[in-house]
Design an enzyme around this catalytic site. Structure first.
Site, mmCIF file in Angstrom:
data_model
loop_
_atom_site.group_PDB
_atom_site.id
_atom_site.type_symbol
_atom_site.label_atom_id
_atom_site.label_comp_id
_atom_site.label_asym_id
_atom_site.label_seq_id
_atom_site.Cartn_x
_atom_site.Cartn_y
_atom_site.Cartn_z
ATOM 1 N N CYS A 201 0.829 -1.204 0.000
ATOM 2 C CA CYS A 201 0.000 0.000 0.000
ATOM 3 C C CYS A 201 0.866 1.257 0.000
ATOM 4 C CB CYS A 201 -0.959 0.017 1.184
ATOM 5 S SG CYS A 201 -2.254 1.269 1.004
ATOM 6 N N ASP A 336 1.592 -9.831 -2.149
ATOM 7 C CA ASP A 336 2.778 -9.046 -1.821
ATOM 8 C C ASP A 336 4.087 -9.807 -1.945
ATOM 9 O OD1 ASP A 336 0.866 -7.194 -1.217
ATOM 10 O OD2 ASP A 336 1.188 -7.218 0.955
ATOM 11 N N CYS A 379 -5.625 2.138 -5.299
ATOM 12 C CA CYS A 379 -5.154 2.796 -4.087
ATOM 13 C C CYS A 379 -6.107 3.942 -3.756
ATOM 14 C CB CYS A 379 -3.737 3.336 -4.280
ATOM 15 S SG CYS A 379 -3.049 4.110 -2.785
#
Length: 450
Positions: A201, A336, A379
């Site tokens: 993020c 991730d 995002c």
């Protein structure tokens, strides 16, 4: 601690939020799963490493869509967290308790939970080893081990968090310290950092800056606050359309942004932060702070760094379009921990899951994968307690927007989506294998699907 959400939400927004929370409570039927204590087998058709967003989602999809015979998840943690909401927890707009649930409650029906930690991967022999001494074999392996927080790479941390005035929204143990530091702020420098490593993020380090500035304005402290964003990067955001919009906000709100500055030390007892010039190693600057928000350096989990499945940098080496491992055809990665060149977000995991289940189902039939992941990620850039810029983009850092309006504009509707709709979708749709990102919605809105 009084959340600010009640102070800044309209009655319509509060009503909508209550509806979503009620739906979340009612849409959680009891789910059966087998604990490790009842496990009698050590071989699985599909073995998932990691019980985070990617692992739970893929396990659900393997059962629901692919109809794999026996699926297991290896995960040591007792609680599962929806981490994107921690930005709002750190700003006092949400309670930490709303972000977590028992891991047992999110394990998909029919999936076995092996409560252990993976300590070794042996893809040449199709097996892994756990910290309780067990060897577990598989036919297909999905690696979803997430990303590792490396606070210790900053001198003075993590022990510095024992002092006041410092917090971090990236850890369950430090996110509430951000809110405490924000409340206790009197006057001086409020510093927000971005490390010199890949992170999950990537918008979060600046989101808390905008929220802090809004809090200072609402509490009459803005004139006493010098707000500083020190980032190791050379730009505020990687997509020009959204970067331009953020630069306007930065200028309007008189925020100081220093590029190519990497936090290397925290002297918490003196309330000092030490930054190094990324372009001139050894050149440092010491800045005193009244509040400090730390985004830690991050890396792939240690167990992956030395594994045969990792690339030279330690990330799971997968094809960026199919998410299949480049060397081991029965190994896949999501989220991730992979080396795919897109931002590491929950939205990316959702989109990847919608591709990966198709990839695996075809490979199980000895067919060639046809669906390709385009790098979609999202995002929601929180710029205030009731405003969000919804950034959506692909591998080429080009906007890939869902809605038929300019998403570079701050909107209340996008804040409500971030604060209440997305958690609802996460707990009740994504973790159950029903949400694969907004591609279908873009199609319905005739915006096209790439």
């Amino acid at each position: 601690m009084t959340p600010l959400f009640a102070m800044v939400s309209s009655p319509r927004a509060r009503l909508f939020a209550c509806f979503l929370r009620l739906g979340a409570q009612q849409a959680s039927p009891f789910q059966l799963h087998t604990g490790v204590g009842l496990a009698a087998k050590n071989h699985y058709e599909v073995l998932v490493l990691g019980g985070g967003s990617g692992g739970i989602t893929m396990a659900a999809r393997m059962k629901r869509r692919v109809q794999a015979e026996n699926v297991a998840i290896i995960e040591p943690s007792e609680r599962h967290f929806y981490q994107p909401i921690w930005t709002l927890v750190g700003a006092g707009a949400k309670q930490l308790s709303s972000s977590g649930r028992p891991t047992a409650s999110v394990i998909p029906s029919g999936v076995e939970w092996i409560k252990a930690r993976v300590v070794e991967l042996n893809p040449d022999k199709n097996c892994v080893h756990t910290d309780n001494g067990k060897e577990i074999s598989y036919k297909y392996l999905i690696i979803a081990l997430g990303i590792q927080l490396d606070y210790e790479k900053i001198k003075g941390l993590p022990e510095g968090f024992a002092h006041p005035k410092i917090g971090s929204n990236y850890s369950v143990s430090t996110v509430e310290k951000t809110w405490k530091a924000l409340q206790d702020f009197k006057e001086g420098n409020a510093i927000f950092t971005f490390p010199n490593t890949p992170i999950k993020c990537a918008g979060a380090p600046q989101k808390i800056m905008y929220l802090s500035e809004a809090y200072f304005r609402k509490t009459g402290k803005r004139s006493k606050a010098n707000i500083i964003f020190n980032t190791s990067l050379g730009a505020i955001f990687g997509v020009k359309k959204y970067a331009d919009a953020l630069q306007e906000i930065i200028q309007e709100r008189n925020l100081t942004v220093n590029y190519k500055q990497n936090l290397i030390e925290v002297r918490a007892d003196k309330q000092e932060a030490v930054f190094e010039n990324v372009d001139k190693p050894g050149e440092t600057q010491v800045i005193s702070y009244e509040m400090l928000h730390v985004t830690p350096p991050m890396s792939s989990p240690d167990v992956l760094k030395t594994s045969p499945v990792a690339d030279a940098a330690g990330w799971v080496d997968v094809d960026k379009e199919t998410l299949q491992h480049k060397k081991y055809p029965n190994v896949f990665g999501i989220g991730d921990c992979t080396n795919i060149p897109t931002s590491k977000t929950a939205a990316a995991v959702a989109a990847q899951s919608g591709i990966l289940d198709r990839t695996i189902s075809l490979i199980m039939k000895n067919e060639t994968p046809t669906k390709k992941y385009d790098g979609y990620t999202s995002c929601p850039l929180v710029t205030g307690y009731n405003r969000v810029i919804l950034a959506e983009f692909d591998y080429n850092s080009q906007p890939l927007e869902t809605f038929p309006f300019d998403q570079s504009k701050e909107r209340l509707s996008m804040y409500i989506m971030k604060a209440d709709l997305m958690p609802f979708l996460y707990w009740n749709m994504m973790l159950r294998g029903y949400w694969g990102g907004p591609a279908f919605l873009r199609k319905l809105l005739h915006l096209g699907v790439r």
